[in-house]
Motif scaffolding. Structure first.
Motif, PDB file in Angstrom:
ATOM      1  N   ALA A 162       0.827  -1.209   0.000  1.00 43.64           N
ATOM      2  CA  ALA A 162       0.000   0.000   0.000  1.00 43.64           C
ATOM      3  C   ALA A 162       0.856   1.252   0.000  1.00 43.64           C
ATOM      4  O   ALA A 162       0.530   2.246  -0.670  1.00 43.64           O
ATOM      5  N   GLU A 163       1.942   1.217   0.758  1.00 42.61           N
ATOM      6  CA  GLU A 163       2.806   2.398   0.820  1.00 42.61           C
ATOM      7  C   GLU A 163       3.433   2.712  -0.530  1.00 42.61           C
ATOM      8  O   GLU A 163       3.696   3.866  -0.844  1.00 42.61           O
ATOM      9  N   GLU A 164       3.680   1.693  -1.337  1.00 43.55           N
ATOM     10  CA  GLU A 164       4.219   1.913  -2.678  1.00 43.55           C
ATOM     11  C   GLU A 164       3.241   2.721  -3.538  1.00 43.55           C
ATOM     12  O   GLU A 164       3.645   3.447  -4.443  1.00 43.55           O
ATOM     13  N   GLU A 165       1.922   2.586  -3.248  1.00 51.10           N
ATOM     14  CA  GLU A 165       0.905   3.300  -4.019  1.00 51.10           C
ATOM     15  C   GLU A 165       0.418   4.543  -3.303  1.00 51.10           C
ATOM     16  O   GLU A 165      -0.582   5.152  -3.701  1.00 51.10           O
ATOM     17  N   GLY A 166       1.091   4.925  -2.230  1.00 51.84           N
ATOM     18  CA  GLY A 166       0.741   6.153  -1.529  1.00 51.84           C
ATOM     19  C   GLY A 166      -0.400   5.988  -0.541  1.00 51.84           C
ATOM     20  O   GLY A 166      -1.027   6.983  -0.149  1.00 51.84           O
ATOM     21  N   PHE A 167      -0.709   4.768  -0.086  1.00 52.62           N
ATOM     22  CA  PHE A 167      -1.774   4.530   0.879  1.00 52.62           C
ATOM     23  C   PHE A 167      -1.198   4.462   2.277  1.00 52.62           C
ATOM     24  O   PHE A 167      -0.049   4.059   2.477  1.00 52.62           O
ATOM     25  N   SER A 168      -2.040   4.867   3.230  1.00 54.80           N
ATOM     26  CA  SER A 168      -1.672   4.677   4.635  1.00 54.80           C
ATOM     27  C   SER A 168      -2.559   3.595   5.212  1.00 54.80           C
ATOM     28  O   SER A 168      -3.777   3.599   5.017  1.00 54.80           O
ATOM     29  N   VAL A 169      -1.944   2.671   5.901  1.00 58.89           N
ATOM     30  CA  VAL A 169      -2.685   1.555   6.504  1.00 58.89           C
ATOM     31  C   VAL A 169      -2.423   1.589   7.996  1.00 58.89           C
ATOM     32  O   VAL A 169      -1.292   1.368   8.454  1.00 58.89           O
ATOM     33  N   LYS A 215      -9.206  -0.039  -3.322  1.00 57.03           N
ATOM     34  CA  LYS A 215      -9.783   0.431  -4.592  1.00 57.03           C
ATOM     35  C   LYS A 215     -10.790   1.559  -4.381  1.00 57.03           C
ATOM     36  O   LYS A 215     -10.937   2.436  -5.233  1.00 57.03           O
ATOM     37  N   TYR A 216     -11.484   1.547  -3.245  1.00 60.75           N
ATOM     38  CA  TYR A 216     -12.564   2.507  -3.021  1.00 60.75           C
ATOM     39  C   TYR A 216     -12.235   3.531  -1.931  1.00 60.75           C
ATOM     40  O   TYR A 216     -13.129   4.185  -1.417  1.00 60.75           O
ATOM     41  N   ALA A 217     -10.946   3.657  -1.580  1.00 68.24           N
ATOM     42  CA  ALA A 217     -10.573   4.531  -0.466  1.00 68.24           C
ATOM     43  C   ALA A 217     -10.681   6.009  -0.802  1.00 68.24           C
ATOM     44  O   ALA A 217     -10.617   6.852   0.097  1.00 68.24           O
ATOM     45  N   GLY A 218     -10.851   6.337  -2.060  1.00 74.31           N
ATOM     46  CA  GLY A 218     -10.998   7.744  -2.434  1.00 74.31           C
ATOM     47  C   GLY A 218      -9.674   8.482  -2.428  1.00 74.31           C
ATOM     48  O   GLY A 218      -8.587   7.886  -2.418  1.00 74.31           O
ATOM     49  N   ASP A 219      -9.767   9.813  -2.407  1.00 76.60           N
ATOM     50  CA  ASP A 219      -8.562  10.654  -2.511  1.00 76.60           C
ATOM     51  C   ASP A 219      -7.699  10.599  -1.259  1.00 76.60           C
ATOM     52  O   ASP A 219      -6.490  10.796  -1.325  1.00 76.60           O
ATOM     53  N   GLU A 220      -8.316  10.353  -0.089  1.00 74.64           N
ATOM     54  CA  GLU A 220      -7.523  10.346   1.144  1.00 74.64           C
ATOM     55  C   GLU A 220      -6.622   9.117   1.221  1.00 74.64           C
ATOM     56  O   GLU A 220      -5.601   9.118   1.920  1.00 74.64           O
ATOM     57  N   LYS A 221      -6.970   8.057   0.548  1.00 74.77           N
ATOM     58  CA  LYS A 221      -6.147   6.854   0.465  1.00 74.77           C
ATOM     59  C   LYS A 221      -5.710   6.329   1.832  1.00 74.77           C
ATOM     60  O   LYS A 221      -4.525   6.107   2.087  1.00 74.77           O
TER      61      LYS A 221
END
Length: 503
Positions: free
Chosen positions: A407-414, A445-451
């Motif tokens: 996820a971090e590779e795609e700019g997501f925070s988990v 996929k559905y997390a929106g802009d805030e990711k």
């Protein structure tokens, strides 16, 4: 004079046979029997007693001239030794009591004769195999001794009456069996998952089962006497799609004199159900003919092919989407593998990043293939789980380590919070891990802009509860009941998400 009297009796007996045998209804046979016996023997009172198997006693089935209390209360036990009726049945010959007041064998029944005011009884046995045992009784108010010729006539009459009763019994038995077969056939037809309509040569509906009525949204009273073409027109009124072949179907259901379509034609309709969802219907046409090929009527078989159509659409969606889903990670794997093979990546950190992306895309491919295989196994009833005691905290720690890195590779925070007191659970570890991965993949996929994705795992009522949420808009209420249907996908803010709708 004796010869003339004999001829009169014989002609009367023949007429009696004709009248008694003129019907196959047992009640009418017995009624005709009593009328003719009055004419033949000149008696005012007569009756037929028949064995009532439920009561194990002989009761009066029909009578003429007897009082209602006597006719309703007379009860003769089959084992009664002195009853004229039982003696006649045992000996298979007419038994007479010339005078009820002087006949010693009749002494036990004098209360009956005195209350009903008769002094003579003649019992004529009716010999039957399929009808219950029966006896014809003739009563006279005065003492009377029947002559040999009269007893002979009584015997002949009894034979003719027995044949008539036997015919009526056989007809009733045949009719009962036919009705039983009809009821069984109707029960089978009513239990069909398909609708069935049968019409005569004129097109008038003869039978319509409940399944077809449900499709038509009509009652049996509504379809009674209508033309089969009318029912098809009614069906068309609620259909979203009707092709040109429908006119041929209508033509095949018109009366004689109209153009007829070939036997064995079929047509598909898409009908909108009451809940707003469409249902696909296939109508098969067939002719009903006899052994010589003469047309007796026409039939329609209505099959619900909604599931089959959905399977076709699912297969098309699977081929289209899976091919796209495979192409994207394969392209990434190939690109990064070629970079590494050609040694074009010098920086150690970048090489590690390429390796992680290759591994991430491999997991993505593996998950996709497993989902497709699970769908196939599920539809064939071949899903197998290997339940064991699972260290849930260890499983989640390992799983979210990989998920967070990808996820971090795609700019997501988990954000993951796992309770240290999670108990062990009984589960298939591979299936459980894949289920959680699929939910997290959906959340990404559905997390929106805030990711952002949040995961919480805690002990709950002796087990564990895992909650996964994302920063997206959530599932619309109208789509919530369909989230477990294969290939169903919602739409995110940026359009249709990547995926096959199997997670």
């Amino acid at each position: 004079q004796e010869t003339e009297q004999r001829l009169v009796q014989l002609s009367t007996l023949l007429e009696t046979s004709r009248v008694v045998a003129s019907t196959l209804d047992s009640a009418e046979v017995i009624d005709n029997l009593l009328v003719q016996v009055q004419n033949l023997f000149g008696v005012a009172r007569c009756a037929v007693v028949v064995l009532n198997r439920r009561e194990d006693a002989f009761r009066i089935r029909a009578s003429r001239g007897l009082s209602e209390p006597y006719a309703s209360q007379l009860r003769i036990a089959p084992s009664e030794p002195n009853s004229p009726s039982m003696r006649a049945l045992r000996n298979q010959t007419p038994i007479q009591v010339a005078d009820t007041e002087t006949d010693l064998a009749f002494a036990g029944f004098r209360d009956r004769s005195r209350s009903e005011e008769f002094r003579s009884v003649l019992a004529i046995p009716l010999q039957t195999s399929h009808a219950p045992p029966a006896v014809l009784l003739l009563y006279k108010s005065e003492p009377y001794r029947y002559s040999y010729r009269e007893l002979e006539l009584a015997t002949s009459f009894g034979h003719h009456a027995s044949i008539a009763l036997e015919n009526a019994a056989l007809y009733a038995l045949t009719d009962e069996r036919l009705q039983e077969q009809t009821r069984r056939l109707e029960a089978i037809v009513e239990s069909l998952n398909d609708g069935l309509i049968l019409a005569g040569p004129s097109g008038q509906v003869l039978f319509c089962n409940q399944r077809a009525l449900n499709w038509l949204r009509l009652s049996r009273r509504d379809v009674r006497g209508r033309q089969s073409a009318e029912l098809l027109e009614h069906l068309r009124s609620g259909s979203a799609e009707v092709g040109p072949a429908f006119e041929d179907v209508l033509a095949a259901n018109q009366p004689y004199g109209h153009k007829r379509a070939k036997n064995g034609g079929s047509i598909d309709l898409t009908r909108v159900a009451r809940d707003g969802r469409s249902r696909d219907l296939r109508i098969h046409l067939f002719d009903v003919t006899d052994a010589q090929g003469e047309l007796l009527g026409r039939g329609q078989l209505w099959q619900d092919i909604t599931h089959d159509k959905e399977v076709e659409r699912m297969k098309s969606a699977l081929l289209s989407t899976v091919s796209h889903e495979l192409r994207t990670p394969l392209a990434s794997i190939r690109t990064f593998a070629e970079l590494l093979e050609e040694d074009r990546v010098k920086d150690g950190g970048t090489r590690q990043r390429c390796m992680r992306l290759i591994l991430s895309n491999c997991r993505r491919l593996s998950a996709l293939i497993e989902n497709v295989l699970d769908l196939s196994r599920s539809e064939q009833g071949q899903m197998r789980f290997h339940i064991e005691e699972v260290d849930l905290k260890g499983l989640l720690d390992d799983l979210f380590r990989d998920i967070r890195a990808a996820a971090e590779e795609e700019g997501f925070s988990v954000d993951v919070e796992i309770d240290s007191g999670l108990p062990p659970v009984a589960a298939d570890p591979t299936a459980l891990a894949r289920a959680i991965f699929n939910i997290c993949d959906n959340a990404r996929k559905y997390a929106g802009d805030e990711k952002s994705i949040a995961v919480r795992a805690a002990a709950d009522a002796g087990g564990a509860a895992i909650a996964i949420s994302d920063s997206g808009p959530g599932i619309p209420p109208a789509q919530r009941e369909r989230i477990f249907e294969p290939f169903q996908r919602g739409r995110g803010g940026a359009g249709a998400p990547v995926g096959v709708g199997l997670g």
